[in-house]
Design a protein around this motif. Structure first.
Motif, mmCIF file in Angstrom:
data_model
loop_
_atom_site.group_PDB
_atom_site.id
_atom_site.type_symbol
_atom_site.label_atom_id
_atom_site.label_comp_id
_atom_site.label_asym_id
_atom_site.label_seq_id
_atom_site.Cartn_x
_atom_site.Cartn_y
_atom_site.Cartn_z
ATOM 1 N N SER A 86 -6.146 14.374 14.803
ATOM 2 C CA SER A 86 -6.095 13.337 13.777
ATOM 3 C C SER A 86 -4.659 12.872 13.526
ATOM 4 O O SER A 86 -3.724 13.669 13.513
ATOM 5 C CB SER A 86 -6.698 13.849 12.468
ATOM 6 N N LEU A 87 -4.543 11.579 13.330
ATOM 7 C CA LEU A 87 -3.291 10.951 12.949
ATOM 8 C C LEU A 87 -3.505 10.357 11.562
ATOM 9 O O LEU A 87 -4.587 9.841 11.255
ATOM 10 C CB LEU A 87 -2.950 9.845 13.951
ATOM 11 N N TYR A 88 -2.499 10.443 10.710
ATOM 12 C CA TYR A 88 -2.618 9.929 9.346
ATOM 13 C C TYR A 88 -1.623 8.795 9.139
ATOM 14 O O TYR A 88 -0.527 8.801 9.712
ATOM 15 C CB TYR A 88 -2.343 11.032 8.326
ATOM 16 N N LYS A 89 -2.041 7.832 8.325
ATOM 17 C CA LYS A 89 -1.131 6.741 7.933
ATOM 18 C C LYS A 89 -0.997 6.739 6.419
ATOM 19 O O LYS A 89 -2.008 6.676 5.701
ATOM 20 C CB LYS A 89 -1.642 5.383 8.416
ATOM 21 N N LEU A 90 0.217 6.812 5.954
ATOM 22 C CA LEU A 90 0.527 6.729 4.530
ATOM 23 C C LEU A 90 1.085 5.346 4.250
ATOM 24 O O LEU A 90 2.088 4.944 4.843
ATOM 25 C CB LEU A 90 1.544 7.806 4.143
ATOM 26 N N GLN A 91 0.423 4.616 3.382
ATOM 27 C CA GLN A 91 0.865 3.280 2.984
ATOM 28 C C GLN A 91 1.323 3.315 1.529
ATOM 29 O O GLN A 91 0.603 3.843 0.671
ATOM 30 C CB GLN A 91 -0.271 2.260 3.115
ATOM 31 N N ILE A 92 2.496 2.752 1.261
ATOM 32 C CA ILE A 92 3.010 2.652 -0.106
ATOM 33 C C ILE A 92 3.316 1.195 -0.384
ATOM 34 O O ILE A 92 4.160 0.586 0.291
ATOM 35 C CB ILE A 92 4.257 3.537 -0.295
ATOM 36 N N HIS A 93 2.614 0.624 -1.349
ATOM 37 C CA HIS A 93 2.756 -0.784 -1.701
ATOM 38 C C HIS A 93 3.303 -0.910 -3.125
ATOM 39 O O HIS A 93 2.730 -0.336 -4.059
ATOM 40 C CB HIS A 93 1.397 -1.498 -1.617
ATOM 41 N N ASN A 94 4.388 -1.634 -3.276
ATOM 42 C CA ASN A 94 4.914 -1.966 -4.596
ATOM 43 C C ASN A 94 4.387 -3.340 -4.975
ATOM 44 O O ASN A 94 4.669 -4.338 -4.301
ATOM 45 C CB ASN A 94 6.442 -1.938 -4.589
ATOM 46 N N VAL A 95 3.582 -3.372 -6.036
ATOM 47 C CA VAL A 95 2.810 -4.553 -6.419
ATOM 48 C C VAL A 95 3.515 -5.285 -7.562
ATOM 49 O O VAL A 95 4.140 -4.662 -8.425
ATOM 50 C CB VAL A 95 1.386 -4.134 -6.854
ATOM 51 N N LYS A 96 3.403 -6.600 -7.545
ATOM 52 C CA LYS A 96 3.910 -7.373 -8.674
ATOM 53 C C LYS A 96 3.181 -6.904 -9.933
ATOM 54 O O LYS A 96 1.949 -6.804 -9.930
ATOM 55 C CB LYS A 96 3.684 -8.865 -8.446
ATOM 56 N N PRO A 97 3.903 -6.598 -11.019
ATOM 57 C CA PRO A 97 3.256 -6.010 -12.205
ATOM 58 C C PRO A 97 2.052 -6.808 -12.698
ATOM 59 O O PRO A 97 1.036 -6.225 -13.080
ATOM 60 C CB PRO A 97 4.385 -5.988 -13.242
ATOM 61 N N GLU A 98 2.153 -8.123 -12.655
ATOM 62 C CA GLU A 98 1.067 -8.945 -13.176
ATOM 63 C C GLU A 98 -0.133 -8.992 -12.232
ATOM 64 O O GLU A 98 -1.213 -9.496 -12.603
ATOM 65 C CB GLU A 98 1.556 -10.370 -13.448
ATOM 66 N N CYS A 99 0.022 -8.436 -11.030
ATOM 67 C CA CYS A 99 -1.034 -8.507 -10.018
ATOM 68 C C CYS A 99 -1.746 -7.182 -9.773
ATOM 69 O O CYS A 99 -2.670 -7.128 -8.948
ATOM 70 C CB CYS A 99 -0.448 -9.000 -8.688
ATOM 71 N N LEU A 100 -1.362 -6.116 -10.455
ATOM 72 C CA LEU A 100 -1.891 -4.800 -10.109
ATOM 73 C C LEU A 100 -3.401 -4.721 -10.273
ATOM 74 O O LEU A 100 -4.099 -4.181 -9.413
ATOM 75 C CB LEU A 100 -1.211 -3.710 -10.946
ATOM 76 N N ASP A 101 -3.941 -5.253 -11.356
ATOM 77 C CA ASP A 101 -5.396 -5.212 -11.566
ATOM 78 C C ASP A 101 -6.133 -5.980 -10.472
ATOM 79 O O ASP A 101 -7.155 -5.506 -9.946
ATOM 80 C CB ASP A 101 -5.749 -5.777 -12.944
ATOM 81 N N ALA A 102 -5.619 -7.163 -10.129
ATOM 82 C CA ALA A 102 -6.246 -7.961 -9.075
ATOM 83 C C ALA A 102 -6.124 -7.269 -7.726
ATOM 84 O O ALA A 102 -7.054 -7.300 -6.906
ATOM 85 C CB ALA A 102 -5.607 -9.352 -9.026
ATOM 86 N N TYR A 103 -4.984 -6.627 -7.469
ATOM 87 C CA TYR A 103 -4.775 -5.878 -6.228
ATOM 88 C C TYR A 103 -5.791 -4.738 -6.119
ATOM 89 O O TYR A 103 -6.419 -4.549 -5.071
ATOM 90 C CB TYR A 103 -3.344 -5.332 -6.199
#
Length: 259
Positions: free
Chosen positions: A45-62
């Protein structure tokens, strides 16, 4: 005087050699890459770690968008991948999303999934819409340590801690040797979820993933480890291997298999 000069010049190479021995670290030759020495052999198995910094006003929609699309990839049998967990950072960098994927079959599985997703119109639209919500993003490809638990779905509610360590180059084998012993001190409460080290992206990175019922439980469990003979010694020897470290406390999204 001449004899003294000869003696002095003759001793200088020995002095230089002795000084070099203080600063030059002798390394035992190894016959395999540290990824093969430390990773699980029974799985590929290979794993992918994704870290996304979201615009504060968009977090709920994201979050809403991810909860609509990511399960479809996770559940699609033609994609050899699985969503291990997806979270928002609670304490640490704010307005941040963290996703962990498993590709069963290693790099060929990763290539197959990426190739199929490029032909998936819904995913293409998802990436485009998601991109408008992000400030930055990064990912890493990881392998799992052979001595850690396999990350499997668990019931909640839990909070999760992702402890990330930037190690000094050349110390990964030492880290693995110490933590192969240290992990036994942290199994009593089933808090150890998974341990990984980077292969592509930021190198010499280690990630330990833990689950706790709440912050007080985390504090109690961590304090209890210090009362176990041997834990303090292992911490003492691993700390010098670290250049930087970071702790994230994370809350799982509703779609996360790790609740």
């Amino acid at each position: 005087l001449m004899c003294r000069g000869l003696a002095s010049s003759a001793s200088r190479p020995r002095e230089d050699s002795w000084l070099k021995s203080l600063f030059v670290r002798k390394v035992d030759p190894r016959k395999d890459a540290h990824s093969n020495l430390l990773a699980k052999r029974e799985t590929s198995s290979l794993y992918k770690l994704q870290i996304h910094n979201v615009k504060p006003e968009c977090l709920d929609a994201y979050n809403k968008l991810c909860q609509e699309v990511l399960p479809k990839i996770h559940e699609e049998k033609h994609y050899p991948c699985a969503l291990v967990g997806t979270w928002n950072t609670w304490y640490g960098e704010q307005d941040q999303a963290v996703h962990l994927w498993r590709y069963e079959g290693g790099y060929p599985a990763l290539n197959e999934v990426m190739s199929k997703l490029r032909q998936n119109k819904e995913f293409t639209e998802f990436r485009k819409e998601r991109g408008n919500m992000l400030l930055s993003r990064k990912n890493q490809l990881l392998l799992e340590f052979s001595f850690w638990n396999e990350p499997v779905p668990r019931e909640g509610p839990n909070i999760y801690e992702l402890r990330s360590y930037q190690l000094r180059p050349g110390t990964m084998i030492e880290w693995g040797n110490y933590w192969a012993r240290a992990i036994r001190f942290r199994q009593d409460n089933n808090e150890a979820v998974g341990g990984f080290f980077s292969q592509i992206g930021q190198l010499y990175m280690v990630h330990h993933l833990w689950a706790y019922k709440d912050l007080q439980t985390r504090e109690d469990i961590r304090n209890a480890a210090w009362h176990k003979p041997g834990w303090d010694e292992l911490v003492y020897y691993t700390v010098p291997l670290i250049q930087e470290m970071e702790s994230r406390i994370m809350i799982p999204l509703k779609i996360s298999p790790l609740q």
